[in-house]
Design a protein around this motif. Structure first.
Motif, mmCIF file in Angstrom:
data_model
loop_
_atom_site.group_PDB
_atom_site.id
_atom_site.type_symbol
_atom_site.label_atom_id
_atom_site.label_comp_id
_atom_site.label_asym_id
_atom_site.label_seq_id
_atom_site.Cartn_x
_atom_site.Cartn_y
_atom_site.Cartn_z
ATOM 1 N N THR A 206 92.101 8.895 13.765
ATOM 2 C CA THR A 206 92.747 7.643 14.134
ATOM 3 C C THR A 206 93.178 6.899 12.875
ATOM 4 O O THR A 206 92.418 6.785 11.920
ATOM 5 N N ARG A 207 94.393 6.376 12.870
ATOM 6 C CA ARG A 207 94.895 5.598 11.747
ATOM 7 C C ARG A 207 94.364 4.165 11.859
ATOM 8 O O ARG A 207 94.195 3.651 12.969
ATOM 9 N N GLN A 208 94.139 3.517 10.717
ATOM 10 C CA GLN A 208 93.568 2.173 10.723
ATOM 11 C C GLN A 208 94.446 1.187 9.963
ATOM 12 O O GLN A 208 95.001 1.508 8.901
ATOM 13 N N VAL A 209 94.527 -0.024 10.517
ATOM 14 C CA VAL A 209 95.275 -1.121 9.911
ATOM 15 C C VAL A 209 94.421 -2.377 10.010
ATOM 16 O O VAL A 209 93.821 -2.640 11.065
ATOM 17 N N LEU A 210 94.350 -3.148 8.930
ATOM 18 C CA LEU A 210 93.624 -4.416 8.915
ATOM 19 C C LEU A 210 94.609 -5.540 8.631
ATOM 20 O O LEU A 210 95.319 -5.510 7.614
ATOM 21 N N LEU A 211 94.653 -6.529 9.520
ATOM 22 C CA LEU A 211 95.577 -7.653 9.411
ATOM 23 C C LEU A 211 94.785 -8.942 9.310
ATOM 24 O O LEU A 211 93.764 -9.088 9.969
#
Length: 287
Positions: A206-211
């Motif tokens: 799973t790809r992860q992004v933190l905003l």
């Protein structure tokens, strides 16, 4: 070669090609192709602009102009009170933009009037893609609702799982402590890394992004550990705070492994909030 023999050879070749086509795995055609995605983050100041005026029409227009597929929001009111006209700001913005919404409250308080909705404040994700799962994780916080707060675990670290054209993506949205003393942010960064590592292990690939609004500039020592697993997608862009005349960059799109940054920008939106948004075009690798 006779005409009959020639026809048999043609049929044999065609049959062999058909067999190969049927035997090939369906996913093979899509392997190796990157999936484009536009991501943004925006501290919306509970719907109030840099002029001190609450205006959801203006804010919805600013969000629409980003043309983002996924947007992380901070300082989101849901029936919080007079400053946002008692509205469900998260739901209203989602409705106006035609997007899905996942809201993760930091505070969830009893209503002033019995029978009214709970008064909530937190972070949210708007998405053009269906939300497959969502969670509201606890990280260390110093409550603004207590007279004598002490650092303690509290909710408001939101996570949604999306599937973007076949690629699973975990989107996290956060709002780190604003105080000059970085001690709470140090703890929050440690919590963030622990939670993201656990979620990554639970869903391999799973790809992860933190905003979020990290309330610290990129070189701040307390943010250093984040950059071990994540990349600051907005490196080299302009400041984000205060919106009218930014002097520092404290709002971030940060991406993990398998997410390639193509372009990032800080739009010159000076009125809709006291922060400026960050918008990033990325490519998601498959597999």
């Amino acid at each position: 070669m006779s005409a009959r023999a020639h026809s048999l050879v043609q049929l044999s070749v065609a049959g062999a090609l058909l067999t190969l086509a049927v035997a090939a795995p369906p996913a093979a055609a899509g392997q190796g192709h990157a999936v484009p995605l536009r991501i943004a983050t925006y501290n919306i100041h509970a719907g109030t602009g840099s002029d001190g005026v609450f205006d959801l029409d203006r804010q919805a227009a600013a969000l629409r102009a980003l043309d983002a597929d996924v947007i992380g929001l901070q300082e989101v009111d849901v029936h919080w009170g007079e400053r946002s006209q008692g509205l469900d700001v998260a739901g209203e913005l989602a409705r106006r933009l035609g997007m899905r919404v996942s809201f993760a409250p930091i505070y969830s308080l009893d209503p002033v009037t019995a029978g009214s909705p709970r008064r909530e404040y937190g972070v949210a994700v708007l998405s053009r893609f269906p939300v497959r799962s969502e969670a509201n994780h606890e990280i260390t916080r110093l409550s603004t609702q207590d007279e004598n707060p002490v650092p303690a675990p509290a909710p408001g670290f939101g996570e949604v799982t999306l599937k973007v054209r076949g690629v699973p993506v975990q989107v996290f949205v956060t709002h780190l402590d604003y105080r000059a003393d970085p001690a709470v942010r140090v703890a929050q960064v440690a919590d963030t890394r622990r939670i993201m590592a656990r979620e990554r292990a639970a869903r391999p690939g799973t790809r992860q992004v933190l905003l979020g609004d990290f309330n610290a500039e990129p070189s701040a020592p307390e943010l250093g550990p984040l950059w071990r697993e994540l990349r600051d997608a907005g490196a080299g862009t302009g400041g984000t705070y205060p919106a009218a005349a930014p002097v520092k960059r404290i709002d971030y799109v940060a991406v993990g492994r398998g997410v390639r940054v193509r372009e990032a920008a800080v739009p010159e939106e000076a009125a809709a909030s006291d922060h400026r948004p960050v918008v990033t075009d990325v490519s998601l690798t498959r597999g």
